[in-house]
Enzyme design. Structure first.
Site, mmCIF file in Angstrom:
data_model
loop_
_atom_site.group_PDB
_atom_site.id
_atom_site.type_symbol
_atom_site.label_atom_id
_atom_site.label_comp_id
_atom_site.label_asym_id
_atom_site.label_seq_id
_atom_site.Cartn_x
_atom_site.Cartn_y
_atom_site.Cartn_z
ATOM 1 C CG ASP A 139 -18.654 30.971 -9.722
ATOM 2 O OD1 ASP A 139 -18.083 30.793 -10.821
ATOM 3 O OD2 ASP A 139 -18.306 30.404 -8.677
ATOM 4 C CG ASN A 140 -15.811 33.810 -14.064
ATOM 5 O OD1 ASN A 140 -15.630 32.876 -13.287
ATOM 6 N ND2 ASN A 140 -14.817 34.495 -14.599
ATOM 7 C CB SER A 170 -4.565 29.838 1.623
ATOM 8 O OG SER A 170 -3.658 28.792 1.493
ATOM 9 C CE1 TYR A 218 -4.788 30.302 -4.257
ATOM 10 C CE2 TYR A 218 -3.313 29.180 -2.723
ATOM 11 C CZ TYR A 218 -4.580 29.647 -3.046
ATOM 12 O OH TYR A 218 -5.615 29.483 -2.165
ATOM 13 C CE LYS A 229 -6.472 32.784 -1.856
ATOM 14 N NZ LYS A 229 -7.812 33.331 -2.065
ATOM 15 C CG LEU A 240 -4.073 12.881 -0.222
ATOM 16 C CD1 LEU A 240 -3.119 12.040 -1.062
ATOM 17 C CD2 LEU A 240 -3.642 12.893 1.241
HETATM 18 P P1 NAD Z 1 -13.101 26.859 -6.588
HETATM 19 O O1 NAD Z 1 -12.248 27.047 -7.783
HETATM 20 O O2 NAD Z 1 -13.907 25.625 -6.488
HETATM 21 O O3 NAD Z 1 -14.101 28.097 -6.420
HETATM 22 C C1 NAD Z 1 -13.779 29.406 -6.831
HETATM 23 C C2 NAD Z 1 -14.918 29.904 -7.688
HETATM 24 O O4 NAD Z 1 -14.652 31.261 -8.063
HETATM 25 C C3 NAD Z 1 -15.106 29.092 -8.964
HETATM 26 O O5 NAD Z 1 -16.444 28.652 -9.050
HETATM 27 C C4 NAD Z 1 -14.753 30.071 -10.092
HETATM 28 O O6 NAD Z 1 -15.546 29.843 -11.232
HETATM 29 C C5 NAD Z 1 -15.004 31.423 -9.435
HETATM 30 N N1 NAD Z 1 -14.174 32.522 -9.924
HETATM 31 C C6 NAD Z 1 -12.816 32.577 -9.980
HETATM 32 N N2 NAD Z 1 -12.410 33.760 -10.492
HETATM 33 C C7 NAD Z 1 -13.542 34.468 -10.762
HETATM 34 C C8 NAD Z 1 -13.783 35.768 -11.288
HETATM 35 N N3 NAD Z 1 -12.784 36.574 -11.677
HETATM 36 N N4 NAD Z 1 -15.064 36.186 -11.415
HETATM 37 C C9 NAD Z 1 -16.101 35.395 -11.038
HETATM 38 N N5 NAD Z 1 -15.922 34.147 -10.527
HETATM 39 C C10 NAD Z 1 -14.653 33.700 -10.397
HETATM 40 O O7 NAD Z 1 -12.158 27.041 -5.307
HETATM 41 P P2 NAD Z 1 -12.456 26.684 -3.782
HETATM 42 O O8 NAD Z 1 -11.688 25.483 -3.432
HETATM 43 O O9 NAD Z 1 -13.907 26.745 -3.517
HETATM 44 O O10 NAD Z 1 -11.711 27.903 -3.088
HETATM 45 C C11 NAD Z 1 -12.419 29.045 -2.665
HETATM 46 C C12 NAD Z 1 -11.447 30.032 -2.066
HETATM 47 O O11 NAD Z 1 -10.765 29.416 -0.979
HETATM 48 C C13 NAD Z 1 -10.362 30.516 -3.020
HETATM 49 O O12 NAD Z 1 -10.107 31.875 -2.746
HETATM 50 C C14 NAD Z 1 -9.172 29.668 -2.650
HETATM 51 O O13 NAD Z 1 -7.966 30.316 -2.948
HETATM 52 C C15 NAD Z 1 -9.367 29.539 -1.153
HETATM 53 N N6 NAD Z 1 -8.723 28.354 -0.572
HETATM 54 C C16 NAD Z 1 -8.998 27.123 -1.083
HETATM 55 C C17 NAD Z 1 -8.370 26.001 -0.570
HETATM 56 C C18 NAD Z 1 -8.616 24.636 -1.149
HETATM 57 O O14 NAD Z 1 -7.775 23.757 -0.970
HETATM 58 N N7 NAD Z 1 -9.722 24.392 -1.820
HETATM 59 C C19 NAD Z 1 -7.492 26.147 0.511
HETATM 60 C C20 NAD Z 1 -7.251 27.420 1.018
HETATM 61 C C21 NAD Z 1 -7.876 28.528 0.468
HETATM 62 C C1 WQD Z 2 -1.572 17.139 0.547
HETATM 63 C C2 WQD Z 2 -0.519 16.082 0.819
HETATM 64 C C3 WQD Z 2 1.166 15.915 -0.875
HETATM 65 C C4 WQD Z 2 -1.399 14.383 -4.056
HETATM 66 C C5 WQD Z 2 -2.533 22.790 -1.284
HETATM 67 C C6 WQD Z 2 -2.080 24.215 -1.448
HETATM 68 C C7 WQD Z 2 -2.513 25.039 -0.265
HETATM 69 C C8 WQD Z 2 -4.007 24.891 -0.028
HETATM 70 C C9 WQD Z 2 -4.404 23.471 0.076
HETATM 71 C C10 WQD Z 2 -5.119 26.613 -1.280
HETATM 72 C C11 WQD Z 2 0.891 16.544 0.485
HETATM 73 C C12 WQD Z 2 0.364 14.639 -0.789
HETATM 74 C C13 WQD Z 2 -0.958 14.869 -2.834
HETATM 75 C C14 WQD Z 2 -0.935 13.117 -4.521
HETATM 76 C C15 WQD Z 2 0.353 12.894 -2.512
HETATM 77 N N1 WQD Z 2 -4.763 25.421 -1.112
HETATM 78 N N2 WQD Z 2 -0.094 14.129 -2.085
HETATM 79 N N3 WQD Z 2 -0.074 12.426 -3.710
HETATM 80 O O1 WQD Z 2 -0.084 20.795 -1.023
HETATM 81 O O2 WQD Z 2 -0.972 20.589 1.356
HETATM 82 O O3 WQD Z 2 -1.905 22.281 -0.129
HETATM 83 O O4 WQD Z 2 -3.945 22.757 -1.083
HETATM 84 O O5 WQD Z 2 -4.900 27.566 -0.610
HETATM 85 O O6 WQD Z 2 -2.180 26.355 -0.549
HETATM 86 O O7 WQD Z 2 -0.676 24.242 -1.541
HETATM 87 O O8 WQD Z 2 -2.426 19.921 -0.588
HETATM 88 O O9 WQD Z 2 -3.805 18.048 -1.361
HETATM 89 O O10 WQD Z 2 -1.933 18.868 -2.855
HETATM 90 O O11 WQD Z 2 -1.353 17.659 -0.766
HETATM 91 O O12 WQD Z 2 1.129 12.238 -1.825
HETATM 92 O O13 WQD Z 2 -1.251 12.657 -5.619
HETATM 93 O O14 WQD Z 2 -0.775 14.964 -0.027
HETATM 94 O O15 WQD Z 2 2.525 15.643 -1.071
HETATM 95 O O16 WQD Z 2 1.751 16.008 1.436
HETATM 96 P P1 WQD Z 2 -1.214 20.861 -0.092
HETATM 97 P P2 WQD Z 2 -2.436 18.615 -1.484
#
Ligand code: NAD
Ligand code: WQD
Length: 342
Positions: free
Chosen positions: A32-33, A126, A151, A155, A202
């Site tokens: 992790d960077n 995702s 984004y 994916k 949210l």
């Molecule tokens: P996060 O940003 O907290 O964690 C990602 C980590 O990867 C960070 O610590 C960042 O420093 C590191 N990183 C990013 N690019 C890098 C690189 N090039 N080299 C080394 N380290 C790097 O995100 P998260 O919420 O833990 O998400 C983890 C994964 O899950 C991601 O792939 C994200 O797209 C996916 N995901 C997250 C959500 C969400 O809502 N949190 C939802 C669906 C999918």
């Molecule tokens: C949830 C709900 C907003 C903030 C995102 C990415 C998705 C995935 C998960 C990575 C929605 C509402 C939010 C606020 C609000 N991530 N909201 N007021 O948009 O479902 O998904 O995160 O893969 O790809 O798109 O998540 O938490 O932003 O929103 O009313 O201040 O809360 O409209 O209905 P979302 P979110």
């Protein structure tokens, strides 16, 4: 003891997954960077598990550095690839950066797996790959629609890269995990969501408002055709999500998979509206919340939630926590980190 490389191990989901992996007997190293996290996370993991995790603070896009990690760890049995940039809005502003980071890092991981014979991969996908899904609940076979953001496209493209990789390298087995809306924190409040970038999801917006970091918050639309007018999502507790990674790894290591690439939805299988989430927060924490109903947020899907039967059946994964647990743990974490910052 199987040795696993976790990329993005200091991030939100990665850190909780490392805890679950260690608790289930895995040895873990991390890359992790810190582009969206900090080194302190490693202390939290150590306090919870009693184990020190080695992190390589390198950029996964840097081929030479990642090659060195593979060389130093010839005994890897699997990789969980979390590292990515994940802000939907930011990806619209900086698409090149998103394609460069998310795709190059995955390419280097795949190349390393092929060259150094690492047999198992778990990829963080995702629910955003479904776009505006044409059926609810969403199953793994629900057709993917046009990506709504760069984004989401990274994916979709990442998944396709792994499909082609799996055809060419049948000895490498992969699982694609499509997360719905991860939220909450570890019950100890020693780790949680601590992004370097401002929160826009949210649950952190709710806790930051209640703790006073924000004056108020807006519900993005209460005039949708849903039971209370606000949007519906499937909020999955980060510790349940973490455990799904352990289960997916065990599934591959025990060779229970029928195909060398399998896909699973990870959600609780139920929709919760924005207003219901806010009510749950106020009920569980006893806090007041200064919120107002505002305009719809452009690009929001009205309702999406998972059919999670495949993960239950094949991985034996059952999420145990609900929206109340999410709010409770997210709030404890928010209070703790706010006090620490003072
Ligand atoms: P996060 O940003 O907290 O964690 C990602 C980590 O990867 C960070 O610590 C960042 O420093 C590191 N990183 C990013 N690019 C890098 C690189 N090039 N080299 C080394 N380290 C790097 O995100 P998260 O919420 O833990 O998400 C983890 C994964 O899950 C991601 O792939 C994200 O797209 C996916 N995901 C997250 C959500 C969400 O809502 N949190 C939802 C669906 C999918
Ligand atoms: C949830 C709900 C907003 C903030 C995102 C990415 C998705 C995935 C998960 C990575 C929605 C509402 C939010 C606020 C609000 N991530 N909201 N007021 O948009 O479902 O998904 O995160 O893969 O790809 O798109 O998540 O938490 O932003 O929103 O009313 O201040 O809360 O409209 O209905 P979302 P979110």
């Amino acid at each position: 003891m199987s040795k696993i490389l976790v990329t993005g191990g200091c991030g939100y989901i990665g850190s909780h997954t490392i805890v679950d992996l260690i608790m289930n007997g895995f040895e873990v190293i991390s890359v992790d960077n810190f582009c969206n996290s900090s080194e302190e996370v490693l202390e939290g993991i150590e306090t919870i598990t009693g184990k020190k995790v080695k992190n390589y603070a390198i950029d996964l896009c840097w081929e030479d550095a990642i090659e060195q990690v593979f060389k130093e760890n010839p005994d890897l049995e699997g990789i969980i690839h979390f590292a990515a940039l994940k802000s939907v809005g930011e990806s619209v502003q900086h698409p090149i950066e998103y394609f460069r980071n998310n795709l190059n890092s995955l390419l280097n991981i795949l190349e390393g797996m092929a060259r150094f014979n690492v047999p198992n991969l778990i990829f963080s996908s995702s629910c955003s790959v479904y776009g505006n899904a044409n059926e609810l609940p969403v199953t793994e076979n629900t057709p993917l629609q046009e990506a709504e953001s760069p984004y989401a496209r990274t994916k979709q493209m990442g998944e396709q890269m792994i499909v082609d990789f799996a055809h060419r390298y049948p000895m490498c087995k992969s699982v694609l995990l499509r997360y719905f809306n991860p939220a909450g924190a570890h019950e100890s409040a020693l780790i949680g969501e601590a992004p370097s970038n401002p929160a826009s999801n949210l649950v952190p917006v709710i806790t930051e408002t209640a703790v006073g970091k924000r004056k108020g918050m807006t519900v993005f639309g209460a005039d949708y055709e849903t039971r209370d007018g606000s949007c519906i999502r499937d909020y999955i507790h980060v510790m349940d999500l973490a455990n799904a990674h352990t289960k997916a790894l065990q599934y591959l290591l025990e060779e229970k998979n029928k195909e060398n690439l399998e896909i699973f939805n990870l959600g609780i299988g139920e929709g919760v509206s924005v207003l219901e989430a806010i009510q749950a927060f106020m009920k569980v924490t006893g806090q007041k919340l200064n919120y107002q109903i505002g305009e719809r947020r452009p690009g929001d899907v009205v309702a999406i939630y998972a059919n999670n039967e495949k993960a239950e059946k094949l991985l034996g994964w059952i999420p145990h926590r609900d929206i109340d647990d999410i709010m409770n743990t997210a709030w404890n974490w928010e209070v703790k980190r706010t006090k620490q910052a003072e």
